[in-house]
Motif scaffolding. Structure first.
Motif, PDB file in Angstrom:
ATOM      1  N   GLU A  72       0.804  -1.222   0.000  1.00 17.91           N
ATOM      2  CA  GLU A  72       0.000   0.000   0.000  1.00 17.91           C
ATOM      3  C   GLU A  72       0.839   1.275   0.000  1.00 17.91           C
ATOM      4  N   SER A  73       1.979   1.274   0.700  1.00 20.27           N
ATOM      5  CA  SER A  73       2.754   2.514   0.836  1.00 20.27           C
ATOM      6  C   SER A  73       4.039   2.499   0.022  1.00 20.27           C
ATOM      7  N   GLY A  74       4.260   1.441  -0.754  1.00 12.39           N
ATOM      8  CA  GLY A  74       5.435   1.392  -1.608  1.00 12.39           C
ATOM      9  C   GLY A  74       6.719   1.493  -0.813  1.00 12.39           C
ATOM     10  N   ARG A  75       7.569   2.468  -1.200  1.00 14.98           N
ATOM     11  CA  ARG A  75       8.862   2.656  -0.541  1.00 14.98           C
ATOM     12  C   ARG A  75       8.912   3.975   0.230  1.00 14.98           C
ATOM     13  N   SER A  76       7.726   4.468   0.629  1.00 15.94           N
ATOM     14  CA  SER A  76       7.677   5.797   1.244  1.00 15.94           C
ATOM     15  C   SER A  76       8.279   5.835   2.643  1.00 15.94           C
ATOM     16  N   ARG A  77       8.442   4.677   3.268  1.00 14.75           N
ATOM     17  CA  ARG A  77       9.050   4.630   4.597  1.00 14.75           C
ATOM     18  C   ARG A  77      10.320   3.795   4.556  1.00 14.75           C
ATOM     19  N   GLY A  78      11.136   3.942   5.583  1.00 11.27           N
ATOM     20  CA  GLY A  78      12.375   3.186   5.657  1.00 11.27           C
ATOM     21  C   GLY A  78      13.507   3.850   4.894  1.00 11.27           C
TER      22      GLY A  78
END
Length: 322
Positions: A72-78
């Motif tokens: 759902e959020s792809g690579r937007s975090r981390g």
């Protein structure tokens, strides 16, 4: 659990169980569920998003410098440049879930330098926990699991998934489905690919095939199968199934016979074939293949790429033994 587990696998299990608790609570009152459409027949709920958030929170609390690739959020975090990438599907089988059909799961894999090292698939309805560490075997709860020993496709139970998105090649699928169905003992389609792959690892299915899957559907289950002594590849028996969006799996004998049937139906997926399934990232929208390739430090195949003709683990088999 009796055996000592890798610390990163323990974090994955903790995250999967936390997500499963959210999913189980929500399943008690599906009437209150808020459902959005990502596309025709492609749903996302607030449960998917809440489960994904708790998984990512759990992972990043333990490993703040690791990268994330989530449905759902792809690579937007981390982190963006880590050699460690957590590949997450917070609720595989969303359509089943919103109808109250109890076949869905949480899938979490950890890849290091492009190789899946740890895998967890948790079925919250049955409280079944599948897990594997590279080189240490695959387990269901406390029990070591192995692929089945059936040697003939005619005796085999085969899992699959039907195409459901606009742009999927239904006619192509129906032809391969018809051929497989007439060659085996039975075909099943429960609707959660990550669980299907675990069922191959546990020997419930003798084989499995599907088209159009995303990396987060396959990553954890792929390690489960290889650690249980099985094989997984694309329709021509090669290892680039994450990019080709076609997958076949099974014990060695059944896998070989399925590859023989499915090889003529292979195709190289072009990036624009999946433009409608973009993953949101910090750089804008990319296809799942591009997101995975970027996350794993690899290059997605060019639009005109031909299937690699490198070493094929299992080629055409002689007629099955009597």
């Amino acid at each position: 659990m009796s055996q000592s587990l890798h610390p990163m696998l323990n974090i994955a299990i903790k995250a999967a169980r936390a997500a499963g608790a959210i999913i189980n609570r929500a399943s008690l009152d599906l009437e209150q569920l808020k459902i959005n459409h990502k596309g025709p027949n492609d749903f996302v709920t607030e449960v998917d998003q809440a489960a994904e958030q708790v998984i990512i929170d759990t992972v990043l609390q333990a490993y703040p410098n690791h990268a994330i690739l989530a449905e759902e959020s792809g690579r937007s975090r981390g982190a963006k440049d880590s050699e460690f990438v957590w590949i997450i599907d917070p609720l595989d089988g969303t359509t089943n879930f919103i109808h109250g059909f109890p076949v869905y799961c949480v899938s979490i894999a950890l890849a290091h330098r492009g190789q899946v090292q740890q895998a967890v698939v948790y079925d919250p309805t049955r409280n079944d926990l599948f897990y594997a560490s590279k080189g240490r075997g695959a387990y269901l709860n406390d029990r070591r699991i192995r692929v089945s020993r059936r040697t003939r496709l005619s005796d085999a139970l085969v899992g699959t998934g039907f195409p459901f998105r606009r742009g999927d090649n239904f006619k192509r699928y129906i032809k391969m489905f018809e051929e497989v169905m007439q060659s085996c003992a039975g075909v099943r389609r429960p609707g959660a690919a990550a669980l299907d792959l675990c069922y191959v690892a546990a020997g419930y299915y003798d084989g499995f095939f599907e088209t159009g899957l995303n990396p987060w559907d396959i990553a954890a289950g792929s390690l489960m199968i290889t650690e249980a002594g099985g094989l997984i590849g694309n329709f021509t028996g090669e290892s680039d199934y994450l990019y080709q969006r076609e997958v076949v799996a099974g014990n060695a004998k059944v896998y070989a016979q399925l590859v023989t049937i499915l090889a003529p139906y292979t195709r190289v997926i072009k990036a624009d074939d999946v433009a409608g399934e973009a993953v949101a990232t910090e750089a804008g929208d990319t296809t799942p293949e591009q997101a995975l390739a970027a996350s794993l430090g690899a290059e997605a195949p060019a639009a005109d790429a031909k299937p690699k003709r490198g070493p094929v683990r299992i080629k055409k088999q002689p007629a099955a033994e009597e």
